[in-house]
Design a protein around this motif. Sequence first.
Motif, PDB file in Angstrom:
ATOM      1  N   GLY A  28      27.190 -22.344  13.690  1.00  5.95           N
ATOM      2  CA  GLY A  28      28.062 -22.507  12.532  1.00  5.95           C
ATOM      3  C   GLY A  28      27.938 -21.336  11.568  1.00  5.95           C
ATOM      4  O   GLY A  28      28.937 -20.764  11.122  1.00  5.95           O
ATOM      5  N   ASN A  29      26.698 -20.969  11.258  1.00  2.00           N
ATOM      6  CA  ASN A  29      26.487 -19.847  10.331  1.00  2.00           C
ATOM      7  C   ASN A  29      26.917 -18.520  10.942  1.00  2.00           C
ATOM      8  O   ASN A  29      27.425 -17.650  10.234  1.00  2.00           O
ATOM      9  N   ALA A  30      26.713 -18.368  12.251  1.00  2.45           N
ATOM     10  CA  ALA A  30      27.142 -17.138  12.930  1.00  2.45           C
ATOM     11  C   ALA A  30      28.662 -16.993  12.858  1.00  2.45           C
ATOM     12  O   ALA A  30      29.196 -15.897  12.628  1.00  2.45           O
ATOM     13  N   VAL A  31      29.345 -18.125  13.027  1.00  2.00           N
ATOM     14  CA  VAL A  31      30.816 -18.101  13.009  1.00  2.00           C
ATOM     15  C   VAL A  31      31.324 -17.742  11.620  1.00  2.00           C
ATOM     16  O   VAL A  31      32.204 -16.882  11.455  1.00  2.00           O
ATOM     17  N   VAL A  32      30.753 -18.393  10.590  1.00  2.00           N
ATOM     18  CA  VAL A  32      31.181 -18.093   9.216  1.00  2.00           C
ATOM     19  C   VAL A  32      30.849 -16.634   8.878  1.00  2.00           C
ATOM     20  O   VAL A  32      31.635 -15.929   8.234  1.00  2.00           O
ATOM     21  N   ALA A  33      29.681 -16.171   9.349  1.00  2.00           N
ATOM     22  CA  ALA A  33      29.296 -14.775   9.111  1.00  2.00           C
ATOM     23  C   ALA A  33      30.279 -13.825   9.801  1.00  2.00           C
ATOM     24  O   ALA A  33      30.664 -12.801   9.225  1.00  2.00           O
ATOM     25  N   SER A  34      30.688 -14.175  11.010  1.00  2.00           N
ATOM     26  CA  SER A  34      31.676 -13.345  11.718  1.00  2.00           C
ATOM     27  C   SER A  34      32.967 -13.260  10.912  1.00  2.00           C
ATOM     28  O   SER A  34      33.586 -12.198  10.797  1.00  2.00           O
ATOM     29  N   PHE A  35      33.359 -14.408  10.339  1.00  2.00           N
ATOM     30  CA  PHE A  35      34.579 -14.454   9.520  1.00  2.00           C
ATOM     31  C   PHE A  35      34.436 -13.536   8.305  1.00  2.00           C
ATOM     32  O   PHE A  35      35.287 -12.688   8.053  1.00  2.00           O
ATOM     33  N   PHE A  36      33.320 -13.701   7.588  1.00  2.00           N
ATOM     34  CA  PHE A  36      33.112 -12.869   6.391  1.00  2.00           C
ATOM     35  C   PHE A  36      33.057 -11.386   6.770  1.00  2.00           C
ATOM     36  O   PHE A  36      33.607 -10.545   6.071  1.00  2.00           O
ATOM     37  N   GLY A  37      32.356 -11.088   7.859  1.00  2.00           N
ATOM     38  CA  GLY A  37      32.234  -9.690   8.299  1.00  2.00           C
ATOM     39  C   GLY A  37      33.597  -9.074   8.565  1.00  2.00           C
ATOM     40  O   GLY A  37      33.902  -7.962   8.116  1.00  2.00           O
ATOM     41  N   THR A  38      34.440  -9.817   9.287  1.00  2.00           N
ATOM     42  CA  THR A  38      35.773  -9.308   9.606  1.00  2.00           C
ATOM     43  C   THR A  38      36.598  -9.138   8.340  1.00  2.00           C
ATOM     44  O   THR A  38      37.296  -8.129   8.165  1.00  2.00           O
ATOM     45  N   VAL A  39      36.519 -10.134   7.422  1.00  2.00           N
ATOM     46  CA  VAL A  39      37.330 -10.073   6.198  1.00  2.00           C
ATOM     47  C   VAL A  39      36.861  -8.929   5.293  1.00  2.00           C
ATOM     48  O   VAL A  39      37.689  -8.176   4.770  1.00  2.00           O
ATOM     49  N   ILE A  40      35.538  -8.770   5.143  1.00  2.00           N
ATOM     50  CA  ILE A  40      35.030  -7.683   4.284  1.00  2.00           C
ATOM     51  C   ILE A  40      35.507  -6.325   4.819  1.00  2.00           C
ATOM     52  O   ILE A  40      36.022  -5.489   4.077  1.00  2.00           O
ATOM     53  N   SER A  41      35.361  -6.134   6.125  1.00  2.00           N
ATOM     54  CA  SER A  41      35.786  -4.842   6.687  1.00  2.00           C
ATOM     55  C   SER A  41      37.308  -4.712   6.642  1.00  2.00           C
ATOM     56  O   SER A  41      37.842  -3.615   6.475  1.00  2.00           O
TER      57      SER A  41
END
Lengths: 497, 146
Positions: free
Chosen positions: A112-125
Motif C-alpha cells: 500500500g505504501n509503495a503504491v502511494v509512494a509510486s503515485f507521489f513520485g510520478t506526480v512530483i516528477s
Amino acid sequence: MSFDINVVLEGLNLVLQPWTLVMIVLGVLGGIMIGVIPGLTATMAVALLIPFTFNMPAEVAMALLVVVYVGGISGGCMTAILIRMPGTPASVATLLDGFPMTQQGKGGTAIGNAVVASFFGTVISGIFLVISAPFLAEFALKFFYAEYASVCIFALCAVVSITGSTLTRGAVTALFGLLAATFGISEVDGLIRFDLGTEKLLGGFGLMPVLIGLFAVSQMMQEAAKGLTTTKADVSKLGRVLPTLNDIRANIINYFRSGIIGTFIGILPAVGGAPAALISYSQAKSASKTPEKFGKGIVDGVIAAETANNATIGGALIIALTLGIPGDPVTAILIGGLMIHGLQPGPQLFMNNPEVVYGIYFSVFFGSLAMMCIMLFAAKPLSRVVEVPKNILLPLLFVVAATGIYSMNSRVFDVFTMCCFGVLGYVFDRYRYPLAPFILGYLLGPLVEGNIRQLVEMQGHAWDMLTRPISATFLVFAALFLGFSLYRHRTKKEESP
Amino acid sequence: MPQDRKFGILIIAICVPLFIETLYFPTRMYVPLGVAFWPRLILGFLAACGAFLIFRGSLDKGPFDRLNPKAFIAVGIAMVYVVLLDAIGYLLLTPVFLFVGSCILAGKIDRKQIVTATIVAVLGTGITYLVFHDGLYVQLPEGLLY
C-alpha cells in the motif's frame, strides 16, 4: 512558446476522451502485469506495445505508451515485497525493507505504501516536467547544427561513461549502435550504403525490429535460458493494503526528498530507476531518527525507494521531450513511438503539436492515479500474475512481438531482423556489454552525422562546434564525463586487490 | 581465450570488410564530407576499440556469464517459425509454434502440459489473429490457406 490555456485544455480534452481513458486504464493494467513478472521489464512492455499503436491517433498512442511505462515501473514493487524478487530492476531497493515487512506479516502495508509512494513520485516528477519543459524547449530553440551535434555527442558520452562495467564496453556498444544506423539509404544525400547487395536493406534496419529485438527478444532468451521455475506468491497473509494516514503524514518530507532525487537522476542519461531508488534509500536512512530500523522492515525505506524510482519517469521525459534525446531505453522507445506517428521530439514538438505534449503531461498524472487505484484495490489478484508459467508466456509474447513487427511493413524480413538483434542483445548482455549505449547510438547517430555534414557543407568547416558557447559547453561536459569515468575505473582498479 | 579478446577479434573481423565496402560507396561532386565519412569514422573508432580489447584480453575479473544453449535453441525455434511463416501461413503455423515452444520450454511432456499447451496454442492464435487481422487490419501471411 508562451503559455496558452486553450492548448492545455485541448490536451486535457484529448486525455479525457472515453476511448483514451479506457486505453489509460488498460495500459496501466498491462504495464503493472508485465512489471509484476520478474524478468519482464517496463522497457519490454513499452516496446511490445508500440505496434498496437500504429492505427491510433498520436496523442492516444503516446498516452498509452506513457502509462504503460508508469505501470511497468510501479508493478515491480509487488514481487520485490512479496517474494524478494524485484519485478523490474528499478524495484531493487524496495525489497530491502519490503520483504522483511512481508516476513513480519505486514506485506499489505508495504505494498500500500509503495503504491502511494509510486503515485507521489510520478506526480512530483510530473510537476517538474510541466514547469521545466517549456523553458528547456525554448532554450533548445537557440540550437543550430553545431549545438544539435554537440548535445547528441554529450548524451552518447554520458551514457557510455555511466553504463557498463568499463568505458570500453559502453563505447563498443555505442559504436555498434551508430554503425547499425548507417545501413541503408543515407538521410542526408539519399545515397545507398551498406545494403549488402539486397534491396531489403535499402531502408536500413527498422527502428522497431531493433528495439524489440534488443529489449524484448533478448529478455525472452534470458528467461528461456534460466529454466522455467514457477514462482508462488503467498497472498493469504497480506493483510490490510490501504496505507494509514499516519504513515503518509509521517513521510511527507521523505516523499518530497525522494521525488526530487528521482527526478534529477532521471534527467541524467541512462542512470535509471535502480540507482535513483538506492541513493534515495540511503538518503532516507541518513535523515531518519531510527536508521537502525532500515533493512529490518520499515515503511520509510519502501517509500523512499518507490518514490524515487517512479520520479525518474518525469525526469527522463523532460530531456526526451524538450531535446529529443532519450535518457534511457524506455524513453528511446517512446521517442521511436513519436517518430512513427510523424512527430519529431524537441522544441518543434512544443511549437507544432503542443496538444500532444500536454496530452503526455496529463497521461502521466491520470496514469499514476489509475495505477494507484488499480494496485490498491487489486493487489491480491495482481500478485497472482507472477504464477503464470513462463513456458506459456514466452512463446505468446514472441508471437505478439513478431506479429507486431510484421504488421509494420508486411515483411518477414523485419521479424528476422528482430530475432537477429535479439541474439545480439543476448550476447552483449551475457558478456556485460550494456545495451543502453547501443540504442542511443542507433537513435542519435543520424542526428550527429546529419548535423555535422550540414554544418560543414554550409560553413566549409566544423569549428562552430568549438566556438559557439552552448555547443562548446556540451562538448566540455562530454569530455568531463569521459574523464571522470576513466578516473573512476582507474581508482576502482587500484583499490581492488 | 579471454572473452573480451574474442570480442576484439570479432570486431576487427566485422570492421575490415565493412571498411572495404565503404570504398565502393557512390559519391557526389563538390561535397566536403561524403556519404562514406561517417561510417569510416565509426569503423575507425570501432577497430581501435577492437585492437584495445585484443591487447587487453580481459577488461575485468570473472566469473563471466556463459552463453546458454537453451537460449539459442529457443530463438532457433522462433527463427524457424519466422522463416516458414510466409510459406505455411499464420493461422496454420502459429498454433504449432506455440504448442511446440511451450512443450520444449516446459522441459517435460505430460498430459496436463499437452492439454494446457493445446489450449494456449488455439486461444493464443485466435486472439492475436483477431486483434491484428480484424482489429488492426493487418494482412497476415495466408500461406497454404491462400
